[in-house]
Design a protein around this motif. Sequence first.
Motif, PDB file in Angstrom:
ATOM      1  N   GLN A   1       0.828  -1.211   0.000  1.00 50.34           N
ATOM      2  CA  GLN A   1       0.000   0.000   0.000  1.00 50.34           C
ATOM      3  C   GLN A   1       0.865   1.264   0.000  1.00 50.34           C
ATOM      4  O   GLN A   1       2.026   1.227   0.412  1.00 50.34           O
ATOM      5  N   LEU A   2       0.275   2.369  -0.414  1.00 46.77           N
ATOM      6  CA  LEU A   2       0.952   3.657  -0.370  1.00 46.77           C
ATOM      7  C   LEU A   2       1.177   4.055   1.082  1.00 46.77           C
ATOM      8  O   LEU A   2       0.305   3.871   1.933  1.00 46.77           O
TER       9      LEU A   2
ATOM     10  N   ILE B   1      -5.228   6.296  -2.360  1.00 46.98           N
ATOM     11  CA  ILE B   1      -5.315   5.480  -3.583  1.00 46.98           C
ATOM     12  C   ILE B   1      -6.774   5.140  -3.870  1.00 46.98           C
ATOM     13  O   ILE B   1      -7.228   5.218  -5.011  1.00 46.98           O
TER      14      ILE B   1
ATOM     15  N   VAL C   1      -1.790   2.604  -9.837  1.00 46.30           N
ATOM     16  CA  VAL C   1      -1.665   4.063  -9.895  1.00 46.30           C
ATOM     17  C   VAL C   1      -0.189   4.465  -9.798  1.00 46.30           C
ATOM     18  O   VAL C   1       0.441   4.231  -8.765  1.00 46.30           O
TER      19      VAL C   1
END
Length: 185
Positions: free
Chosen positions: A94-95, A106, A145
């Motif tokens: 995950q970011l 996101i 992304v």
Amino acid sequence: MKRRFLALVGMDRAGTRLEAEARSWDAGEEGERRTKALLVPLAREGWEMLHDRRIPGAHSANVDHVVVAPSGRAFLVDSKLWHGRARVRVLGGQLAHGSVGKVKEIDTVLFETRLTERALGTTVTPLIAMHVAPVDGGGFIVRGVPVVPADRLVELLRRNAGRPDPVRARVLAERALRVLPRYVE
């Protein structure tokens, strides 16, 4: 004045929360302004730019930037201005900004992209342009992304623009102007 003092000493949680929200909004506006300035050279090359647009079907979400390449390819650019004391990276798939997970960011970009695709009737490529905070590896992709340092945004857009198709680009830009009105609070 009293409320501000209480917030500063941590005794007014609502005031503290509101001040944090205001700082976040200010950083968001500054990030959008910086990204808009970075995109100016593309406008001179025939790219169409729409900034701060309402998305049909979203109650409060807005798109920071919709960019239409001379090929007719559409990009959604989300601007982020996060402090530089921590790196932007992938953590557990995950970011993250340092050790703080940014899953919501996101999710929001993907939600905005889906609604923008529906409104435009075409595929839209999402990107996150990160100002100030260093980005691991000079950029990466998380959940589809791309997350890039803002100073690489224009290069990335040019590389992914595709073959020029002025008619398609004009039709898409005109549609975007019609269906994505300015976001006004």
